[in-house]
Design a protein around this motif. Structure first.
Motif, PDB file in Angstrom:
ATOM      1  N   UNK A   1       2.166  -6.115  15.314  1.00  0.00           N
ATOM      2  CA  UNK A   1       2.239  -6.001  16.817  1.00  0.00           C
ATOM      3  C   UNK A   1       0.865  -5.746  17.309  1.00  0.00           C
ATOM      4  N   UNK A   2       0.844  -6.195  18.441  1.00  0.00           N
ATOM      5  CA  UNK A   2      -0.703  -6.320  19.024  1.00  0.00           C
ATOM      6  C   UNK A   2      -0.499  -5.203  20.410  1.00  0.00           C
ATOM      7  N   UNK A   3      -1.776  -4.688  20.672  1.00  0.00           N
ATOM      8  CA  UNK A   3      -1.929  -3.559  21.824  1.00  0.00           C
ATOM      9  C   UNK A   3      -0.902  -2.564  21.706  1.00  0.00           C
ATOM     10  N   UNK A   4      -0.776  -1.938  20.521  1.00  0.00           N
ATOM     11  CA  UNK A   4      -0.145  -0.752  20.556  1.00  0.00           C
ATOM     12  C   UNK A   4      -0.855   0.610  20.214  1.00  0.00           C
ATOM     13  N   UNK A   5      -0.433   1.513  19.875  1.00  0.00           N
ATOM     14  CA  UNK A   5      -1.266   2.689  19.680  1.00  0.00           C
ATOM     15  C   UNK A   5      -1.589   2.806  18.093  1.00  0.00           C
ATOM     16  N   UNK A   6      -2.477   3.822  17.785  1.00  0.00           N
ATOM     17  CA  UNK A   6      -2.897   3.760  16.338  1.00  0.00           C
ATOM     18  C   UNK A   6      -1.647   4.052  15.295  1.00  0.00           C
ATOM     19  N   UNK A   7      -0.696   4.890  15.829  1.00  0.00           N
ATOM     20  CA  UNK A   7       0.557   5.186  15.181  1.00  0.00           C
ATOM     21  C   UNK A   7       1.770   5.087  15.892  1.00  0.00           C
ATOM     22  N   UNK A   8       2.366   3.794  15.384  1.00  0.00           N
ATOM     23  CA  UNK A   8       3.439   3.441  16.130  1.00  0.00           C
ATOM     24  C   UNK A   8       4.841   3.631  15.228  1.00  0.00           C
ATOM     25  N   UNK A   9       4.633   3.188  13.847  1.00  0.00           N
ATOM     26  CA  UNK A   9       5.870   3.246  13.280  1.00  0.00           C
ATOM     27  C   UNK A   9       6.911   1.971  13.456  1.00  0.00           C
ATOM     28  N   UNK A  10       6.090   1.119  13.960  1.00  0.00           N
ATOM     29  CA  UNK A  10       6.961  -0.214  14.322  1.00  0.00           C
ATOM     30  C   UNK A  10       7.836  -0.774  12.977  1.00  0.00           C
TER      31      UNK A  10
ATOM     32  N   UNK B   1      11.415  -4.030   7.700  1.00  0.00           N
ATOM     33  CA  UNK B   1      10.442  -3.283   8.627  1.00  0.00           C
ATOM     34  C   UNK B   1       9.618  -2.564   7.614  1.00  0.00           C
ATOM     35  N   UNK B   2       8.391  -2.342   8.050  1.00  0.00           N
ATOM     36  CA  UNK B   2       7.462  -1.488   7.015  1.00  0.00           C
ATOM     37  C   UNK B   2       6.711  -0.483   7.975  1.00  0.00           C
ATOM     38  N   UNK B   3       7.355   0.436   8.425  1.00  0.00           N
ATOM     39  CA  UNK B   3       6.484   1.383   9.568  1.00  0.00           C
ATOM     40  C   UNK B   3       5.323   2.142   9.286  1.00  0.00           C
ATOM     41  N   UNK B   4       5.084   2.131   7.741  1.00  0.00           N
ATOM     42  CA  UNK B   4       3.840   2.858   7.521  1.00  0.00           C
ATOM     43  C   UNK B   4       2.573   1.755   7.126  1.00  0.00           C
ATOM     44  N   UNK B   5       3.068   0.674   7.589  1.00  0.00           N
ATOM     45  CA  UNK B   5       1.880  -0.362   7.309  1.00  0.00           C
ATOM     46  C   UNK B   5       0.598  -0.054   8.081  1.00  0.00           C
ATOM     47  N   UNK B   6      -0.548  -0.233   7.512  1.00  0.00           N
ATOM     48  CA  UNK B   6      -1.886   0.046   8.197  1.00  0.00           C
ATOM     49  C   UNK B   6      -1.861   1.682   8.883  1.00  0.00           C
ATOM     50  N   UNK B   7      -1.425   2.487   7.782  1.00  0.00           N
ATOM     51  CA  UNK B   7      -1.569   3.963   8.245  1.00  0.00           C
ATOM     52  C   UNK B   7      -0.664   4.316   9.405  1.00  0.00           C
ATOM     53  N   UNK B   8       0.562   3.814   9.356  1.00  0.00           N
ATOM     54  CA  UNK B   8       1.524   4.079  10.399  1.00  0.00           C
ATOM     55  C   UNK B   8       1.573   3.154  11.767  1.00  0.00           C
ATOM     56  N   UNK B   9       0.670   2.093  11.465  1.00  0.00           N
ATOM     57  CA  UNK B   9       0.725   1.075  12.858  1.00  0.00           C
ATOM     58  C   UNK B   9       1.958   0.599  12.915  1.00  0.00           C
ATOM     59  N   UNK B  10       2.480  -0.042  11.526  1.00  0.00           N
ATOM     60  CA  UNK B  10       3.703  -0.594  11.481  1.00  0.00           C
ATOM     61  C   UNK B  10       3.657  -2.083  11.314  1.00  0.00           C
TER      62      UNK B  10
ATOM     63  N   UNK C   1       0.669  -1.145   0.047  1.00  0.00           N
ATOM     64  CA  UNK C   1       0.118  -0.088  -0.044  1.00  0.00           C
ATOM     65  C   UNK C   1       0.878   1.303  -0.005  1.00  0.00           C
ATOM     66  N   UNK C   2       0.392   2.135  -0.620  1.00  0.00           N
ATOM     67  CA  UNK C   2       1.100   3.650  -0.596  1.00  0.00           C
ATOM     68  C   UNK C   2       1.359   3.818   0.783  1.00  0.00           C
ATOM     69  N   UNK C   3       2.890   4.571   0.932  1.00  0.00           N
ATOM     70  CA  UNK C   3       3.417   5.043   2.214  1.00  0.00           C
ATOM     71  C   UNK C   3       3.757   3.834   3.167  1.00  0.00           C
ATOM     72  N   UNK C   4       3.561   2.555   2.715  1.00  0.00           N
ATOM     73  CA  UNK C   4       4.051   1.611   3.732  1.00  0.00           C
ATOM     74  C   UNK C   4       5.405   1.470   4.135  1.00  0.00           C
ATOM     75  N   UNK C   5       6.435   2.076   3.268  1.00  0.00           N
ATOM     76  CA  UNK C   5       7.918   2.252   3.719  1.00  0.00           C
ATOM     77  C   UNK C   5       8.462   0.817   4.004  1.00  0.00           C
ATOM     78  N   UNK C   6       7.968  -0.105   3.174  1.00  0.00           N
ATOM     79  CA  UNK C   6       8.757  -1.416   3.081  1.00  0.00           C
ATOM     80  C   UNK C   6      10.197  -1.222   2.771  1.00  0.00           C
ATOM     81  N   UNK C   7      11.228  -1.834   3.523  1.00  0.00           N
ATOM     82  CA  UNK C   7      12.565  -1.743   3.484  1.00  0.00           C
ATOM     83  C   UNK C   7      13.063  -0.380   4.243  1.00  0.00           C
ATOM     84  N   UNK C   8      12.344  -0.112   5.165  1.00  0.00           N
ATOM     85  CA  UNK C   8      13.045   0.966   6.110  1.00  0.00           C
ATOM     86  C   UNK C   8      13.792   0.375   7.096  1.00  0.00           C
ATOM     87  N   UNK C   9      13.934  -1.047   7.502  1.00  0.00           N
ATOM     88  CA  UNK C   9      14.946  -1.577   8.313  1.00  0.00           C
ATOM     89  C   UNK C   9      15.076  -2.804   7.950  1.00  0.00           C
ATOM     90  N   UNK C  10      16.155  -3.189   7.969  1.00  0.00           N
ATOM     91  CA  UNK C  10      16.602  -4.718   7.757  1.00  0.00           C
ATOM     92  C   UNK C  10      17.397  -5.387   9.037  1.00  0.00           C
TER      93      UNK C  10
END
Length: 773
Positions: A328-337, A297-306, A278-287
């Protein structure tokens, strides 16, 4: 030998006032320990923190790692880290050092060496590979770095062995922002090269020459403008993974290469992509890699959930055997995990750099029988300025406590926690209210996710009375604006989604027992969603939302007019925009002031006039007739960058205005204030430009009598005498951010009858000041 590779965050490209790097922007693992940090500031020395899982699965901070020599405030220790076996290199680019640590038998890290260099930003990126150490010195966000090489001698000393210099590196491409090395091979990337397409250069170690020599380019046929090829990289033996988080509208990708045995060159093998792209996913931001598993890492997954993607690779064929997705589970709306990653066969850690309003956290995982078990977020914030109350602190010998000053005393200071703020938030706008019945004075402090109400009647002993959270349909935002009319506060927020305008009856502040309390809004106006500012003409009872966006009636971002004569029942009154202004030609107004004009131009005496700071010009409008507002005039000026905000003199003759972009873009030599003569409203004349000795970006300014009160991002609060209107003179100041960072002043309110002045200081807190007589 176990290799734990350095992993880099996606490069931050937006020019905005920000806090220090988030916690979790630096992560590593060693045995069953997570090492995390990255959250540094200029007030205290940096540190890394070691976390260990307990029998119950809870992660506990067990050790703090800091520079044992040459550590100092602002050293940015922990901005980069690389672990190889039982040795760790930690960059401290604020002091131009790299500190070497060795893990002893107990698991404690003991400093065993140090490398320093006079090059600015030395330690921005580090890679430790056996007896080899690579270090980038990068002086600025867009600057090309120098990559220095070191080799460990038998006696443990680290000796310089030259630099890794590539040919034909474009200017401003961030050469050296990411590095990777393994088995005598190294790759250096410049992710901003070629219109952000990115580029990378290979090197190999020549034992005979005792130095690194160039070994061609590393290129993938899939890169394009904005791909940011090389933003992250990871080398393991004869394999190389290169992150391209900006590729294809920031969906992202990873290019996989294999070292050709015959040519010694890196050849492109495969492209890895998100299987839920999806647009803005940032797949490849971390390895990260562990065994044959590659973590992406894809910190933009699900609108920034990560999220973190897993790929089990066949190392012989460099093909995918299986893939998976860790959400991840039980985190905030925007984590950029997934902004950063590190892993071994026992544990993994993912940086969630947007957690808690971008303060950041590290999310640890434990491998239990092949299943990753998520732990609770861990974090540690650097020490900031503590609140100062109980009595005034005079400005003496150019200082009040540790804040530089001249002619301004500090009556008190409240840090963010004493403003009732959550972790990671910062102050923004501010206004004031004086209770007409009790004469008590209150500061209305805008914060990322709320408004805080502070009683400053006794300015040396301020009291947080309560807070008003943002609306339930909104999201936190760095922009909030507040004005007052008929004992009611009107509050908007920009970039906040469906926020609307909150109305709050300030009389509720009178009889609060056991403060602070959490208030509810008195009324809500939903005809706008997000808005940059709210402007109120107290003489007419009309409010003007400007910079409206995201939904509702935006009026092109111009004046959205609201009748607030019944404060709890605001009603829409019309639109106005000057289509000759604004970056998109829609008349977008960033800020404005609306008055019943009583200046020198008789043609408009008694008319309701609005002066808009409209991104590209000053726009003057007559809004007396809300159904038929008309443009009076437009005025521009040299070196326009971003027309931001301004204020009239009391006699309505002069308008002082600031441009938020001219200083950072280098268009002026110092902080500039523009001076317009409005003797003829139809033809405003630029009669002067005040250039200050400081070069910092100016923000909001206000005028009372013959004094102008300015808030500046990097220079704090400034006071200028405008008795000679065309030639202002600075007469006092109070620097709210003496060491830089996120403590610059956003705004101030100088209109209390007592002479108390309240000033927001970014992430530092609220300053309560008074100008010396």
């Amino acid at each position: 030998m176990k290799r734990i590779f350095p992993l880099l965050t996606l490069l931050a490209l937006a020019a905005a006032p920000v806090l220090a790097q988030s916690f979790g922007s630096t992560v590593a693992v060693h045995d069953n320990h997570v090492i995390a940090g990255g959250s540094t500031n200029a007030i205290s020395p940096g540190a890394l923190y070691v976390y260990t899982p307990g029998p119950d699965g809870a992660w506990t901070e067990t050790t703090t790692i800091s520079a044992q020599e040459h550590g100092r405030a602002g050293d940015n220790f922990g901005r980069s880290v690389s672990v190889f076996g039982d040795m760790m290199a930690v960059g401290a680019p604020g002091s131009n050092h790299v500190h070497i640590f060795t893990a002893d038998e107990s698991g404690s890290w003991v400093q065993s060496g140090m490398v320093m260099n006079d090059s600015e930003g030395f330690g921005s990126t580090v890679v430790l590979e056996g007896d080899m150490l690579l270090v980038t010195a990068q002086a600025g966000r867009r600057a090309n770095g120098q990559v220095f090489a070191y080799k460990r001698a038998p006696d443990g000393a680290w000796n310089g062995v030259g630099e890794l210099v590539a040919e034909d590196v474009p200017e401003g491409s961030q050469y050296g922002a990411s590095l990777t090395a393994s088995g005598g091979h190294a790759v250096v990337a410049a992710p901003l090269a070629n219109e952000f397409a990115g580029a990378a250069w290979a090197f190999r170690w020549d034992d005979a020459l005792g130095k690194w020599i160039a070994n061609g380019n590393v290129a993938a046929p899939i890169t394009g403008q904005g791909s940011q090829f090389g933003a992250t990289m990871l080398m393991a033996d004869a394999h190389l993974a290169v992150g391209m988080p900006g590729h294809d509208n920031r969906m992202g990708a990873v290019a996989v290469f294999r070292l050709d045995d015959e040519s010694g060159q890196w050849s492109f093998s495969e492209r890895l992509s998100s299987f839920s792209a999806s647009r803005g996913q940032g797949f490849g931001s971390a390895l990260a890699v562990s065994g044959s598993t590659l973590y992406v890492g894809a910190p933009g997954q699900e609108n920034g959930y990560g999220a973190v993607f897993t790929f089990v690779m066949d190392t012989e064929t460099v093909s995918i055997v299986s893939s998976g997705l860790m959400v991840p589970r039980d985190l905030q709306t925007r984590n950029s995990l997934g902004s950063t990653l590190a892993a071994n066969d026992q544990i993994m850690v993912a940086g969630a750099t947007a957690y808690d309003n971008r303060a950041g956290a590290a999310i640890p995982f434990v491998n239990q029988d092949g299943e990753w078990i998520q732990g609770a977020p861990v974090w540690k914030d650097p020490q900031g300025y503590a609140s100062v109350t109980g009595g005034p602190v005079e400005c003496e010998d150019g200082e009040a406590v540790s804040f530089p000053c001249e002619g301004v005393d500090m009556l008190s200071f409240l840090d963010m926690s004493d403003l009732g703020a959550d972790r990671g938030v910062r102050t923004n706008d501010i206004w004031g209210w004086e209770d007409p019945e009790t004469n008590r004075e209150y500061a209305l402090v805008g914060i990322t996710n709320q408004t805080s109400f502070v009683d400053v009647t006794d300015p040396s002993n301020p009291v947080l009375v309560g807070t008003l959270p943002l609306t339930s349909t909104a999201r936190p935002s760095v922009w909030r604006d507040i004005k007052v009319f008929k004992d009611h506060a009107f509050i908007v927020a920009d970039g906040a989604g469906e926020h609307g305008m909150q109305v709050f009856d300030l009389r509720q502040l009178r009889n609060v027992e056991n403060p602070p309390v959490e208030f509810e809004e008195t009324a809500h106006y939903g005809e706008i969603y997000s808005a940059h500012n709210i402007v109120i003409n107290e003489d007419t009872g009309y409010a003007y939302s400007v910079g409206s966006s995201s939904g509702g009636t935006t009026c092109g971002g111009g004046l959205h007019m609201i009748d607030i004569n019944e404060p709890a029942n605001p009603t829409f009154a019309g639109c106005y925009s000057d289509g000759e202004t604004g970056r998109r030609g829609t008349g977008y107004s960033h800020d404005a002031q609306c008055v019943i004009y009583h200046g020198p131009d008789p043609d408009y005496d008694g008319h309701e006039i609005c002066l808009g700071s409209n991104e590209t010009a000053l726009s003057i409008a007559d809004v007396t007739d809300k159904e038929n507002p008309v443009t009076v005039s437009t005025a521009t000026y040299p070196n326009v960058a971003y027309t931001h905000q301004g204020w009239l003199t009391d006699d309505h003759r002069y308008f002082y205005m600031n441009d938020e972009g001219d200083e950072p873009q280098g268009l002026v030599e110092g902080t500039r204030t523009l001076i317009f003569d409005l003797e003829d409203l139809d033809e405003p004349v630029l009669v002067g430009e005040h250039i200050a000795e400081t070069t910092e970006t100016d923000h909001n300014l206000y005028i009372k009598d013959n004094l102008m009160y300015q808030s500046n991002y990097g220079a704090g609060f400034r006071v200028l005498d405008i008795s000679d209107p065309a030639n202002p003179v600075e007469v006092a100041y109070f620097d709210t951010s003496p060491v830089g960072g996120g403590g610059g002043s956003w705004s101030n309110y100088p209109y209390f009858d007592s002479g108390t002045i309240v000033v927001t200081g970014g992430s530092n807190g609220l300053f309560i000041l008074k100008k010396k007589e």
